[in-house]
Design an enzyme around this catalytic site. Structure first.
Site, PDB file in Angstrom:
ATOM      1  N   TYR A   1       0.807  -1.237   0.000  1.00 36.62           N
ATOM      2  CA  TYR A   1       0.000   0.000   0.000  1.00 36.62           C
ATOM      3  C   TYR A   1       0.840   1.289   0.000  1.00 36.62           C
ATOM      4  CZ  TYR A   1      -0.303  -0.419   5.264  1.00 36.62           C
ATOM      5  OH  TYR A   1      -0.072  -0.537   6.592  1.00 36.62           O
ATOM      6  N   GLU A   2       0.188   2.389  -0.175  1.00 35.22           N
ATOM      7  CA  GLU A   2       0.856   3.693  -0.400  1.00 35.22           C
ATOM      8  C   GLU A   2       1.780   3.647  -1.607  1.00 35.22           C
ATOM      9  OE1 GLU A   2      -0.329   6.067   0.983  1.00 35.22           O
ATOM     10  OE2 GLU A   2      -1.272   5.176   2.733  1.00 35.22           O
ATOM     11  N   GLY A   3       1.399   2.917  -2.640  1.00 32.81           N
ATOM     12  CA  GLY A   3       2.237   2.753  -3.823  1.00 32.81           C
ATOM     13  C   GLY A   3       3.054   1.494  -3.676  1.00 32.81           C
TER      14      GLY A   3
END
Lengths: 592, 592
Positions: free
Chosen positions: A440-442
C-alpha cells in the site's frame, strides 16, 4: 505471547552521537528538545507502547474488526481504551504546531515514537498514523476555515482521518478514477462513488472521521489532471465545531485480509455525500501527495517496526530454546542441550536482521531530519537540499524498509522452527502484518519507478549529486583512520556501484525507458544498501568514540555484519541493472 | 478464485528432450514408460488436479479441519470425495512396486505428478504424500509380515500413514525425545508420550491411520542412539487385515496455523498404545531417514508447486489488469489503460519466478532420476554415483526450492497489488501455505548444515566431485558452440564460485566448524544456483535443437533471465561464505 521493548537507547544514541541533533538547537521545535526532554518523551512513549498497545496486538489479530448490519464498525476489545490513552498522552499532536494544539516537537521525534508504536501494535497505530498524515495535508492545502474547524479536533484525537484513493478498477493509475463531485450552490460538492481498501474508513474510536477523498468534478478533464481533493466528514460539522447530521458516506464491507486484522479496511460508499474542496480544483493529486509522502515514510516505519519486534522475539527465543549442541563443543554442560544461539546459522539470521534494523533506523531518522530542515532551516540552500534529499530518500525508505522488513520477519519466524508457524507464538502475525507494507501507499515497484523515473533526473540530478557528494566527502574525510577501514572500504564499493548503475541508466534509459524500468527495483535496493552503509560508517565512528562500552562493541560487530553480509548484494543489484530490459521485453504477452 | 493448469508440456519436454528418459528403457518401470504412456499418465493426473483438487483448495483454507469433542477430526468439505477419486485413479501406488498393488512406474513420474497435485491443492496432497513416504520406509525396514499386512492397504489408499518425530521440547534435536516404549510379552510395545505438529495425524479420509513413531525403549541409551521406530495403528489390525479395536492413540488438539488449514496438524497422545518395532531396536532414526529423505524431496516439491501456481495466476492477472501506460507509449490504444504486463518491472517479477521454476523442475526431475538409478541401475558404480548425487542434492532441493518458492509466492502476490492481500484472489493463501515448507522436515538451516557438514565431506567428497565433474565436463564439451555461450559462461562463473566456496570450507572449517555453519545457508543457495544453472544450460541446448518452435524461443529467453538476474547472486553468496564466523561468534549471547 511475543513481547516488545521500545529501542529507546538506540534512538537516543542515533540522535545524539550519530546525527548530532544538538546542532539544530536554533530551529523551532529543537530548542526545547534538550537531552533530558528527549529521553523523557521516548521513555514515556515506550511505556505506552509496552504496557498498553503491545498486549492488544494479538487480540486485535484474533478478534479483528466487526462490521454490523447498520454499517457501524467495532474495533477489537481494548482498542478504544488504548486510543484514549494515546490521545490523552498528547501523542497525536507530538509533531504538530502548538497553534493547532500540538506539541511542536520536530518530525524526527514523531517518527521515532511512531516506530515504537508500530513495533507494539501496527494495526492500532494505523488509526492515529493516518490522522497525522491527513492533518499534514490539511495544514498545507486546506483553507483557513478548514484548518480552524478540523485540525485541532484531529490533533486532539477527537476525530480521525483517512485517505480515499483506490477504486476497484484503479489503484496505481488514479487517472482512471470514477468517483465524481457535483458542485452545489453553497460551494460544497456532492460526492458519489465507491472507494476500496480504505484503512480506518469506519470505526468506533472517534466521534467523527474526516475523509480526504479524490474525485472528479463534473466536466473536469480526463486523467490525473482532472482530479480534485475533497474533505468529507462522516458526521456533518457545524461552524462552531459541534456535530450535526450523518453524512451520506458509509462502510459497505470490510475486506478479508491476510493480516492487520485490527485495522478496519473498508469499502466506502459515497452516496451524494457532502464534501468541500481542499486546495485548488483539478490539483487534487498534488494536495494528496502531501499526505501520501508522509504516509510513505509511515509505511517504511512499519517495515522497520515489525522487523525490530520480530528480531527481539527471535533473539529471546534463541537464547532460551535448548536444542542440539554447539559445533565447537558443549556450551551448556549441565543442561540437556545448548541454547540455539550457539549455532552460527541462528546468529546469522539474527545479526542480518539487526544489522539491517539499526542501519535502517539511522537512515530513517537522518531522512526525517531532512524533513525538519526542509521546513524550518534558515538558509534557503539548506532547505532546498534537505527537500531534495527527503524526496530522493522517500521511495528508497518505503521500498527497502518494507521489502527487507518483511523478509526479516520471515527470517525471525524461521528461528522458531515449527513454533513460528503456529499462532500462539505471534511470529506468523508479524509476517502477515508486514506483508501489506510492501503493497500500500504505492506498491514497491512504483516506489522504484518514482526513484528512477522522477527523483533521479529531477532538477538535473541535483538530489542524487548532493547525496553522493555527502557520502564521498565523508569517506574522504575519514580515510586516514585505519580503524574505520572495514566500514569505509565496503561503503566505497557500494557507492561506486550505485554511481555505475546511475551512469548506466543515463547511457541506456534515455533512448529506451524500459531499461530504467527493468532495473528500477534492483537500483532501489542498491540505493538502500548504500544509504544504510553510510549510516553504519557514521555509527561505527561514533561507537569508536565511546570505546569500552560493551553496547558500542556490539554495534561495531553488528556493523561489520552489515558490511560483510548485506553490502555484497550491491554487486548482484548492479548486475541486474546492467542486464537491461532486452531479454524481458522480447517476449510477447502470450508467452507468459 | 485462482486457477491452475498442470505444466504437462514442460515435464514432457524435460523428461524427453533434456533428460532423455528413453536411455533408461532397460530399467524396471522405464520399459513400460513409452512416450504415449508418459503423456497419458501426466494428462490424466492433470485432469484430476485441475478438476477435482484445485477447486477445493480455497475451501480447505477457509473451512479448515475440525476436531470434535471425541477427538475425531473432519477434513474440509469435498476432501473425502477427492481422496476417493485420487485413490480410485491408482495415484497412491503410481511409483510403488506392483507386488504391493502399485503401478511400478519410476519415482520420477511420481514426483512429476506430485508437483501437479501440490500446485492444485497442497494441504490435500499432504495426506497421500505422507502415506507414500511411510510405505517407502516400511518397504525398506519393515518385516515381511508388516509389509504384507500394511503396505497393500496403504498403497490402495484404504489406510494412510504419518510420521511422528517432534515433541514440544524437541524437533531438530531428536536425541532429547521422551516418548517411551515398554516391551510386552507378545513382542509388541506399549507406547506412551505426546507428539506435536503431526501432519494428517487424525482425519476422516481413511478407515485406519498407520503412525510411524519414534520412541525410546525402556532402558535404551540416551541420545539419538537409543531411539527406535514403531508402527502404531490407529485401529488394531487382525492378521487377516480386518480392523479390530481402537488403539490408545488419539488427537488431543489441532494446531492453529498460518496456513495449510486443509491439513490436520495434530497433537497426538499415545497413552500406552500398542506398537511394533520397525527395523532394529535403537536404529529408529536410521529407519525413519528413509521416510524423511523422501519427505524432504516431497517438501521441495511443495516449494516448486506453489511457486508454479502462483506464477500462473500472476501472469494471468498481469495480462488482464489494465493500469497505467507502457513507458514506451500506449500498447492498448482503444482501452482505458495498458495491461500491466507491458511494464518491465512486472515482467521482471514474473520472469524471475519462471526462470526459477523451470530450472528447479529440471533439477528436481534430474535428482529423482538418480533415485531411480540408485534403486535399479545394473552397474554398481552407476548405482553408487546416483545414490551420492541424490544424497547431495536432497538438502539443496529442500532448502532452495522452499526458500525461493516462498519468495516467489510473495513476488507473485505483489503483482496483484492490494488485491493480492485480500483472501478472495487466493494469492495470500499460497504465501501462507508455502511458508511451512521452509520449516518442516528439517528447517532449512538444518538442510544447509546437512549439506555442508555431512553430504559434502562424506566419502572424501566423492559426491561433490562427481557433481562438479559432470558440470565441468558438460561445459567443456559444449564450449565450441557460440550459441550456448550466454548460458555456459555464467554457469562456469557460478561453478567456479561454488568450487572456491568449497575450498574455503576445506581450508577454514576443519579447524573451526563454525566457519562452515556461518556460511552454510549461503553455500546451499549457491549450490542451488549452480544446479539449476546446469539444468538451464541443458534446457537451452535442447531448445536450440527445436528452433522455430515459439515455446522454445520462450525457453531461451527465460533461461537468459536466469543467467542475467538470478545467477549473479552466486557472487554475493560466495562473499558471505568467505566472510566466515568470526564476527558473528564474537558477541556474547547477552549482546543479542
Amino acid at each position: 505471547m511475543p513481547s516488545f521493548k521500545a529501542p529507546v537507547a538506540d534512538v537516543l544514541f542515533l540522535l545524539t552521537d550519530v546525527l548530532h541533533i544538538d546542532r539544530y538547537g536554533n530551529l523551532p521545535g529543537f530548542a526545547e528538545l534538550t537531552p533530558d526532554v528527549m529521553e523523557a518523551v521516548l521513555n514515556e512513549a515506550a511505556k505506552l507502547c509496552e504496557e498498553v498497545l503491545q498486549p492488544l496486538n494479538r487480540i486485535g489479530d484474533r478478534d479483528g474488526c466487526v462490521r454490523h448490519a447498520d454499517g457501524q464498525v467495532t474495533t477489537p476489545p481494548g482498542f478504544r481504551n488504548a486510543y484514549k490513552a494515546y490521545c490523552d498522552g498528547g501523542w497525536q499532536g507530538l509533531a504538530v504546531d502548538a497553534s493547532y494544539g500540538g506539541q511542536s516537537l520536530p518530525q524526527v521525534m514523531g517518527v521515532a515514537v511512531n516506530e515504537f508504536c508500530v513495533g507494539a501494535n501496527m494495526a492500532f497505530t494505523m488509526y492515529p498514523g493516518l490522522t497525522k498524515s491527513a492533518i499534514s495535508a490539511l495544514l498545507v492545502h486546506g483553507s483557513d476555515e478548514q484548518k480552524r474547524l478540523y485540525a485541532p479536533r484531529m490533533v486532539a484525537g477527537e476525530w480521525s482521518g483517512t485517505m480515499n484513493l483506490t477504486e476497484s478498477h484503479c489503484g496505481t493509475d488514479l487517472g482512471m478514477l470514477k468517483t465524481r463531485a457535483a458542485p452545489q450552490a453553497d460551494g460544497s460538492y456532492k460526492i458519489t462513488g465507491q472507494k476500496i481498501f480504505i484503512s480506518a474508513g469506519e470505526h468506533d474510536l472517534t466521534s467523527n472521521i474526516i475523509h480526504l477523498v479524490l474525485a472528479r468534478i463534473e466536466g473536469a478533464p480526463a486523467g490525473t489532471k482532472g482530479i480534485s481533493l475533497f474533505l468529507v466528514p462522516k458526521v456533518m460539522v457545524h461552524p462552531n465545531g459541534s456535530l450535526g447530521a450523518r453524512n451520506a458516506v458509509s462502510c459497505g464491507a470490510l475486506e478479508h485480509k491476510m493480516g492487520i486484522h485490527g485495522n478496519a479496511t473498508c469499502v466506502m460508499n459515497y452516496d451524494g455525500a457532502t464534501g468541500w474542496l481542499v486546495g485548488e480544483a483539478h490539483r487534487g493529486l498534488n494536495a494528496m501527495f502531501v499526505m501520501m509522502n508522509e504516509a510513505r515514510i509511515g509505511v517504511a516505519i512499519q517495515g522497520l517496526g515489525l522487523s525490530e519486534v520480530a528480531y527481539q522475539n527471535a533473539a529471546a527465543y534463541a537464547k532460551d530454546r535448548l536444542q542440539g549442541r554447539a559445533l565447537t563443543g558443549r556450551k551448556n554442560e549441565s543442561g540437556p542441550a545448548d541454547p540455539i544461539i550457539v549455532h552460527p546459522d541462528v546468529r546469522r539470521m539474527l545479526l542480518e536482521i539487526r544489522a539491517f534494523n539499526e542501519g535502517a533506523r539511522a537512515l530513517l531518522l537522518w531522512t526525517t531530519l531532512q524533513a525538519d530542515l526542509a521546513g524550518s532551516a534558515e538558509d534557503q540552500k539548506v532547505r532546498q537540499q534537505a527537500e531534495d534529499l527527503l524526496g530522493l530518500m522517500t521511495p528508497v525508505l518505503k521500498g527497502v524498509l518494507t521489502d527487507t522488513g518483511f523478509d526479516n520477519c520471515v527470517t525471525a519466524q524461521q528461528v522458531f522452527g515449527g513454533h513460528g508457524y503456529v499462532a500462539e507464538w505471534g511470529m506468523e502475525q508479524f509476517v502477515r502484518d508486514a506483508r501489506i507494507a510492501m503493497i500500500y501507499e504505492g506498491a514497491n515497484g512504483i516506489q522504484a519507478l518514482d526513484l528512477v523515473g522522477r527523483k533521479l533526473p529531477k532538477d538535473g540530478g541535483r538530489a542524487f549529486a548532493a547525496f553522493t557528494k555527502e557520502v564521498a566527502t565523508y569517506i574522504k574525510e575519514n580515510a586516514g583512520d585505519e580503524a574505520q577501514k572495514p566500514f569505509l572500504q565496503p561503503l566505497k564499493e557500494g557507492l561506486d556501484r550505485l554511481q555505475q548503475a546511475t551512469m548506466w541508466f543515463m547511457a541506456n534509459a534515455m533512448g529506451n525507458p524500459d531499461n530504467a524500468g527493468a532495473g528500477s527495483t534492483a537500483y532501489m535496493h542498491l540505493f538502500g544498501l548504500v544509504g544504510m552503509g553510510y549510516m553504519w560508517a557514521r555509527i561505527a565512528k561514533a561507537a569508536m568514540g565511546r570505546a569500552g562500552d560493551p553496547a558500542m562493541d556490539t554495534k561495531l560487530a553488528v556493523g561489520r555484519i552489515f558490511m560483510e553480509r548485506l553490502m555484497p548484494e550491491s554487486a548482484a543489484h548492479l548486475a541486474r541493472v546492467t542486464a537491461g530490459a532486452q531479454t524481458m521485453m522480447a517476449l510477447p504477452a502470450e508467452a507468459f
